[in-house]
Design an enzyme around this catalytic site. Sequence first.
Site: not given
Ligand code: GCO
Ligand code: MG
Length: 403
Positions: A38, A123, A148, A160, A211, A213, A237, A263, A284, A313, A317, A340, A403
């Site tokens: 991605n 999600h 989630r 996020y 998550d 993140h 996560e 991930e 993950r 993951h 994407d 996921e 991010w």
């Molecule tokens: C998740 C991930 C995604 C990522 C994304 C980046 O837990 O699914 O954190 O949201 O941010 O796949 O390419």
């Molecule tokens: Mg994630």
Amino acid sequence: MLRITNARVIVTCPGRNFVTLKIETDAGVYGIGDATLNGRELAVASYLEDHVIPCLIGKDAHRIEDIWQYLYRGAYWRRGPVTMTAIAAVDTALWDIKGKAAGLPVYQLLGGAAREGVMVYGHANGETIEATIEAALDYKEQGYKAIRLQSGVPGLASTYGVSKDKYFYEPADAALPTENVWSTEKYMRSVPPLFAKARDALGWDVHLLHDAHHRLTPIEAGRLGRDLEPYRPFWLEDPTPAENQDSFRLIRQHTTTPIAVGEIFSSIHDCRSLIENQLIDYIRATVVHAGGITHLRRIAALADLYQVRTGCHGATDLSPVCMAAALHFGLSVPNFGVQEYMRHAAETDAVFPHAYRFERGMMHPGDAPGLGVDIDEALAARYEYKRAYLPVNRLEDGTLFNW
Ligand code: GCO
Ligand code: MG
């Protein structure tokens, strides 16, 4: 001997960008592998076209392990997301070919089904706690056993995991990175009430996940994990960035909330210490970014020794090709945890017709030979690549953050 005669990279954007490798053999059997990274898609496309495909022509497609080693050791430059995504694409396509040649779904080649199906999590998200819970109730209604929860943070313009669309979260949303603003303090205050209200509304028979993140320090993660303990989350996560694997010790010292990470990992070396020291509960890493089915099995085998389970993951994407591969892997691996599942847009599903299916919270890869997923090249050609970046994050004082 099944000689590789041709291979090519297909870049398409049916709702979002995907890179797919197609490998053809002299027996007419072909296989496909996901190569999507991605926001850095074309780097992998070039790596494959300019540096990998020339080495594949003439090789025996059946020799998956040998080709994996050839591409890994042969590059001299080990690991790294671009390299490992390219290797994953080749590996996935070769497993697809082997399955088709054998007339068996890939999970049968991996030892057969170790369970009836693969539990997935959906999600639920919304701008407010109420909207998130409403979305979660909808998922529960659809039979999801794991959900989630991500909610907007009061005082922050964007968060996020909170999507504009009901089912698809596409953070890679602009031709140059969008800039978001972040406050850990505001975020940390918002998550425990979300979980408290979610338990009231959803009860205790559904797994709830969250998550972070990569946005917390280890000690902040320890506190959030502890604050969430009364609501028994399935996992927290990416509580903190994992370059320093040792830092997860600090989280462990403060909370029994299970931790999931990986991930963005591309190799077993990214998680070896986390696993061996039992600093995480779920790994993950997934097929496309961690060297394919071959390497992911190695990671899972290591994890199994330490009672760490898989939680691949599966955001949008990761293409349906990766999703199919992850389902064959998840069905067959002994220490499967959860998968996921952020479903794909209709345009994506049309370009990648697939045999996998969702039923009452579980998924199954289907019994078509190989991965059970294809690419409609004529349709794919209609969607031109569109540069799209993931956002960047700044603290309220302008400092660039995770991010
Ligand atoms: C998740 C991930 C995604 C990522 C994304 C980046 O837990 O699914 O954190 O949201 O941010 O796949 O390419
Ligand atoms: Mg994630």
